[in-house]
Design a protein around this motif. Structure first.
Motif, PDB file in Angstrom:
ATOM      1  N   ALA A  21       0.825  -1.208   0.000  1.00 48.49           N
ATOM      2  CA  ALA A  21       0.000   0.000   0.000  1.00 48.49           C
ATOM      3  C   ALA A  21       0.861   1.261   0.000  1.00 48.49           C
ATOM      4  CB  ALA A  21      -0.930  -0.002   1.209  1.00 48.49           C
ATOM      5  N   MET A  22       1.966   1.239   0.731  1.00 41.85           N
ATOM      6  CA  MET A  22       2.851   2.398   0.760  1.00 41.85           C
ATOM      7  C   MET A  22       3.491   2.630  -0.600  1.00 41.85           C
ATOM      8  SD  MET A  22       4.729   2.093   4.495  1.00 41.85           S
ATOM      9  CE  MET A  22       5.774   3.539   4.205  1.00 41.85           C
ATOM     10  N   HIS A  23       3.863   1.562  -1.272  1.00 44.27           N
ATOM     11  CA  HIS A  23       4.506   1.708  -2.582  1.00 44.27           C
ATOM     12  C   HIS A  23       3.529   2.273  -3.603  1.00 44.27           C
ATOM     13  CE1 HIS A  23       6.505   0.314  -6.366  1.00 44.27           C
ATOM     14  NE2 HIS A  23       7.550   0.793  -5.715  1.00 44.27           N
ATOM     15  N   SER A  24       2.334   1.722  -3.646  1.00 36.65           N
ATOM     16  CA  SER A  24       1.347   2.219  -4.610  1.00 36.65           C
ATOM     17  C   SER A  24       0.869   3.623  -4.251  1.00 36.65           C
ATOM     18  CB  SER A  24       0.149   1.267  -4.685  1.00 36.65           C
ATOM     19  OG  SER A  24      -0.506   1.186  -3.429  1.00 36.65           O
ATOM     20  N   GLY A  25       0.872   3.941  -2.956  1.00 31.19           N
ATOM     21  CA  GLY A  25       0.433   5.264  -2.515  1.00 31.19           C
ATOM     22  C   GLY A  25       1.542   6.287  -2.424  1.00 31.19           C
ATOM     23  N   ASN A  26       2.772   5.885  -2.799  1.00 29.57           N
ATOM     24  CA  ASN A  26       3.925   6.787  -2.778  1.00 29.57           C
ATOM     25  C   ASN A  26       4.207   7.322  -1.375  1.00 29.57           C
ATOM     26  OD1 ASN A  26       6.019   8.030  -4.416  1.00 29.57           O
ATOM     27  ND2 ASN A  26       5.023   9.981  -3.977  1.00 29.57           N
ATOM     28  N   VAL A  27       4.221   6.426  -0.407  1.00 27.86           N
ATOM     29  CA  VAL A  27       4.506   6.788   0.983  1.00 27.86           C
ATOM     30  C   VAL A  27       5.871   6.224   1.353  1.00 27.86           C
ATOM     31  CG1 VAL A  27       3.720   6.668   3.373  1.00 27.86           C
ATOM     32  CG2 VAL A  27       2.048   6.664   1.506  1.00 27.86           C
ATOM     33  N   GLY A  28       6.741   7.049   1.875  1.00 25.67           N
ATOM     34  CA  GLY A  28       8.079   6.612   2.238  1.00 25.67           C
ATOM     35  C   GLY A  28       9.103   7.595   1.700  1.00 25.67           C
ATOM     36  N   PRO A  29      10.349   7.134   1.590  1.00 30.79           N
ATOM     37  CA  PRO A  29      10.939   5.831   1.888  1.00 30.79           C
ATOM     38  C   PRO A  29      11.055   5.561   3.396  1.00 30.79           C
ATOM     39  CG  PRO A  29      12.291   7.085   0.319  1.00 30.79           C
ATOM     40  CD  PRO A  29      11.322   8.033   0.938  1.00 30.79           C
ATOM     41  N   ALA A  30      11.162   4.272   3.734  1.00 33.71           N
ATOM     42  CA  ALA A  30      11.358   3.841   5.110  1.00 33.71           C
ATOM     43  C   ALA A  30      11.679   2.355   5.103  1.00 33.71           C
ATOM     44  CB  ALA A  30      10.112   4.108   5.952  1.00 33.71           C
ATOM     45  N   ALA A  31      12.317   1.903   6.173  1.00 27.68           N
ATOM     46  CA  ALA A  31      12.562   0.471   6.349  1.00 27.68           C
ATOM     47  C   ALA A  31      11.433  -0.116   7.179  1.00 27.68           C
ATOM     48  CB  ALA A  31      13.902   0.247   7.037  1.00 27.68           C
ATOM     49  N   LEU A  32      10.989  -1.322   6.826  1.00 30.14           N
ATOM     50  CA  LEU A  32       9.885  -1.976   7.521  1.00 30.14           C
ATOM     51  C   LEU A  32      10.406  -3.146   8.350  1.00 30.14           C
ATOM     52  CD1 LEU A  32       8.617  -0.630   4.838  1.00 30.14           C
ATOM     53  CD2 LEU A  32       6.715  -2.196   5.223  1.00 30.14           C
ATOM     54  N   VAL A  33       9.958  -3.218   9.589  1.00 35.57           N
ATOM     55  CA  VAL A  33      10.298  -4.330  10.467  1.00 35.57           C
ATOM     56  C   VAL A  33       9.003  -5.062  10.805  1.00 35.57           C
ATOM     57  CG1 VAL A  33      11.391  -5.042  12.616  1.00 35.57           C
ATOM     58  CG2 VAL A  33      12.186  -2.965  11.451  1.00 35.57           C
ATOM     59  N   PRO A  34       8.777  -6.252  10.241  1.00 34.27           N
ATOM     60  CA  PRO A  34       7.534  -6.986  10.510  1.00 34.27           C
ATOM     61  C   PRO A  34       7.521  -7.587  11.912  1.00 34.27           C
ATOM     62  CG  PRO A  34       8.966  -8.254   9.057  1.00 34.27           C
ATOM     63  CD  PRO A  34       9.647  -6.942   9.274  1.00 34.27           C
ATOM     64  N   LEU A  35       6.391  -7.438  12.590  1.00 34.70           N
ATOM     65  CA  LEU A  35       6.215  -7.961  13.940  1.00 34.70           C
ATOM     66  C   LEU A  35       4.881  -8.691  14.031  1.00 34.70           C
ATOM     67  CD1 LEU A  35       7.136  -4.681  15.876  1.00 34.70           C
ATOM     68  CD2 LEU A  35       8.696  -6.545  15.309  1.00 34.70           C
ATOM     69  N   GLN A  36       4.703  -9.465  15.073  1.00 35.73           N
ATOM     70  CA  GLN A  36       3.406 -10.104  15.286  1.00 35.73           C
ATOM     71  C   GLN A  36       2.330  -9.067  15.584  1.00 35.73           C
ATOM     72  OE1 GLN A  36       3.781 -13.115  18.306  1.00 35.73           O
ATOM     73  NE2 GLN A  36       4.775 -14.579  16.921  1.00 35.73           N
ATOM     74  N   PRO A 256      11.964   0.450  -7.372  1.00 34.91           N
ATOM     75  CA  PRO A 256      11.698  -0.921  -6.914  1.00 34.91           C
ATOM     76  C   PRO A 256      11.252  -0.931  -5.455  1.00 34.91           C
ATOM     77  CG  PRO A 256      13.744  -0.835  -8.161  1.00 34.91           C
ATOM     78  CD  PRO A 256      13.315   0.589  -7.963  1.00 34.91           C
ATOM     79  N   ILE A 257      10.219  -1.694  -5.174  1.00 31.06           N
ATOM     80  CA  ILE A 257       9.593  -1.678  -3.856  1.00 31.06           C
ATOM     81  C   ILE A 257      10.566  -2.036  -2.740  1.00 31.06           C
ATOM     82  CG2 ILE A 257       8.760  -4.066  -4.079  1.00 31.06           C
ATOM     83  CD1 ILE A 257       6.225  -3.154  -2.566  1.00 31.06           C
ATOM     84  N   ASN A 258      11.442  -3.015  -2.984  1.00 29.61           N
ATOM     85  CA  ASN A 258      12.359  -3.442  -1.931  1.00 29.61           C
ATOM     86  C   ASN A 258      13.577  -2.532  -1.795  1.00 29.61           C
ATOM     87  OD1 ASN A 258      10.928  -5.747  -1.005  1.00 29.61           O
ATOM     88  ND2 ASN A 258      11.572  -6.849  -2.845  1.00 29.61           N
ATOM     89  N   THR A 259      13.698  -1.575  -2.708  1.00 30.36           N
ATOM     90  CA  THR A 259      14.774  -0.589  -2.609  1.00 30.36           C
ATOM     91  C   THR A 259      14.360   0.580  -1.725  1.00 30.36           C
ATOM     92  OG1 THR A 259      15.619  -1.162  -4.805  1.00 30.36           O
ATOM     93  CG2 THR A 259      16.248   0.990  -3.916  1.00 30.36           C
ATOM     94  N   VAL A 260      13.131   1.048  -1.905  1.00 30.65           N
ATOM     95  CA  VAL A 260      12.668   2.217  -1.147  1.00 30.65           C
ATOM     96  C   VAL A 260      11.907   1.836   0.115  1.00 30.65           C
ATOM     97  CG1 VAL A 260      12.620   3.816  -3.078  1.00 30.65           C
ATOM     98  CG2 VAL A 260      10.662   2.332  -2.675  1.00 30.65           C
ATOM     99  N   LEU A 261      11.431   0.583   0.171  1.00 35.31           N
ATOM    100  CA  LEU A 261      10.715   0.092   1.352  1.00 35.31           C
ATOM    101  C   LEU A 261      11.282  -1.273   1.748  1.00 35.31           C
ATOM    102  CD1 LEU A 261       7.107   1.058   0.187  1.00 35.31           C
ATOM    103  CD2 LEU A 261       8.400   2.179   2.020  1.00 35.31           C
ATOM    104  N   PRO A 262      12.575  -1.314   2.093  1.00 36.96           N
ATOM    105  CA  PRO A 262      13.195  -2.601   2.427  1.00 36.96           C
ATOM    106  C   PRO A 262      12.623  -3.181   3.713  1.00 36.96           C
ATOM    107  CG  PRO A 262      14.659  -0.794   3.006  1.00 36.96           C
ATOM    108  CD  PRO A 262      13.511  -0.184   2.250  1.00 36.96           C
ATOM    109  N   VAL A 263      12.561  -4.494   3.760  1.00 33.12           N
ATOM    110  CA  VAL A 263      12.080  -5.191   4.950  1.00 33.12           C
ATOM    111  C   VAL A 263      13.280  -5.708   5.730  1.00 33.12           C
ATOM    112  CG1 VAL A 263      10.747  -7.147   5.811  1.00 33.12           C
ATOM    113  CG2 VAL A 263       9.912  -5.828   3.854  1.00 33.12           C
ATOM    114  N   ILE A 264      13.347  -5.347   7.007  1.00 36.14           N
ATOM    115  CA  ILE A 264      14.418  -5.812   7.891  1.00 36.14           C
ATOM    116  C   ILE A 264      13.806  -6.836   8.832  1.00 36.14           C
ATOM    117  CG2 ILE A 264      16.179  -5.155   9.554  1.00 36.14           C
ATOM    118  CD1 ILE A 264      16.002  -2.312   8.554  1.00 36.14           C
ATOM    119  N   PRO A 265      14.096  -8.117   8.654  1.00 33.55           N
ATOM    120  CA  PRO A 265      13.480  -9.128   9.523  1.00 33.55           C
ATOM    121  C   PRO A 265      14.030  -9.082  10.936  1.00 33.55           C
ATOM    122  CG  PRO A 265      15.093 -10.141   8.079  1.00 33.55           C
ATOM    123  CD  PRO A 265      14.984  -8.706   7.645  1.00 33.55           C
ATOM    124  N   VAL A 266      13.204  -9.424  11.877  1.00 30.10           N
ATOM    125  CA  VAL A 266      13.627  -9.553  13.265  1.00 30.10           C
ATOM    126  C   VAL A 266      13.745 -11.039  13.548  1.00 30.10           C
ATOM    127  CG1 VAL A 266      13.058  -9.097  15.667  1.00 30.10           C
ATOM    128  CG2 VAL A 266      12.476  -7.436  13.914  1.00 30.10           C
TER     129      VAL A 266
END
Length: 274
Positions: A21-36, A256-266
């Motif tokens: 949603a952030m990529h299609s909505g042009n929100v960011g850039p930022a790194a994402l950390v997925p959590l429960q 590219p989505i993973n360039t501007v909104l990279p996911v950093i796993p925990v």
């Protein structure tokens, strides 16, 4: 060198949906950390407070709520977005809070003076209504949150040390607290420094007004009718607006989505990895 002012955004929405949603909505850039419990966003180092607040509000609309935390070693600010931007909960001495605000805003002399003039708002954190409003917003964002622990941490507002991890941990959001601690240690700095701050180039704004003045001078010298002058100015403004939109879209949605909104796993006991 580790960063001084830290920022994070938490939303209850999962990382996969949020990233898309952030990529299609042009929100960011930022790194994402997925959590429960949702997702933590880590904005780039040069992000200003108003830019982080704008990003948080966009994330709020996507994820039905978001929280923005800003802190350093001595003070902290916490904005809980449920409908729109509300008042900040603050921790630390009055001077430390003002200093953090100035650094986060990257204020110039005028901005610093304005902050000092309006510094009385910091004193409102002592009011019980102010504290209870923050707890109401917290439970709206995270219904499972305890009220007692976070309220006690809000009332300990003079203590700015570890305020953000303490508050999230008291609210039952241990993962968010852990990410805040790891971010403070600089675990994500390598990834964050590869991201551009969430601001588009502003050169069209610098060009448009000299052009309008030039057109005005030519209109006078060449006796061009006023209607033509206004038409040309209108076209210039439309062109400027279009350029600003195009430049803004280049920040996120056209990369590219993973360039501007990279996911950093925990992983491995909540250690940020890239």
């Amino acid at each position: 060198m580790m960063l001084c002012v830290r920022m994070l955004i938490w939303t209850p929405l999962n990382a996969a949906e949020l990233q898309k949603a952030m990529h299609s909505g042009n929100v960011g850039p930022a790194a994402l950390v997925p959590l429960q419990s949702g997702t933590v966003l880590l904005p780039p180092p040069a992000t200003k407070l108003n830019e982080a607040a704008y990003m948080t509000n966009r994330v709020r609309k996507i994820g039905n709520g978001a929280a923005l935390a800003v802190w350093d070693d001595d003070a902290a600010l916490l904005y809980l977005f449920t409908t729109t931007l509300g008042r900040a909960s603050t921790w630390g001495s009055r001077e430390a809070v003002l200093r953090l605000s100035e650094e986060a805003k990257q204020s110039g002399p005028v901005g610093r003076s304005f902050d000092r003039v309006t510094a009385g708002v910091v004193d409102l954190r002592e009011k019980e209504k102010w504290q209870l409003d923050a707890i109401d917003k917290l439970t709206a964002l995270h219904p499972a949150a305890s009220r007692k622990g976070p309220l006690e941490r809000l009332r300990d507002f003079e203590n700015g040390r570890a305020a953000i991890p303490d508050f999230f941990r008291a609210a039952g959001l241990q993962e968010v607290a852990r990410v805040a601690e790891l971010a403070e240690q600089g675990r994500a700095d390598f990834v964050l420094r590869t991201l551009e701050p969430p601001r588009a180039q502003a050169w069209p704004l610098l060009v448009i007004f000299p052009l309008i003045v030039l057109v005005a001078l030519l209109s006078v010298l060449l006796h061009i009718p006023a209607v033509v002058y206004y038409l040309v100015c209108g076209l210039l403004l439309v062109t400027m607006t279009t350029l600003l939109v195009v430049l803004r879209r280049r920040l996120v949605s056209r990369k590219p989505i993973n360039t501007v909104l990279p996911v950093i796993p925990v992983t491995q006991g909540a250690v940020l990895t890239d």
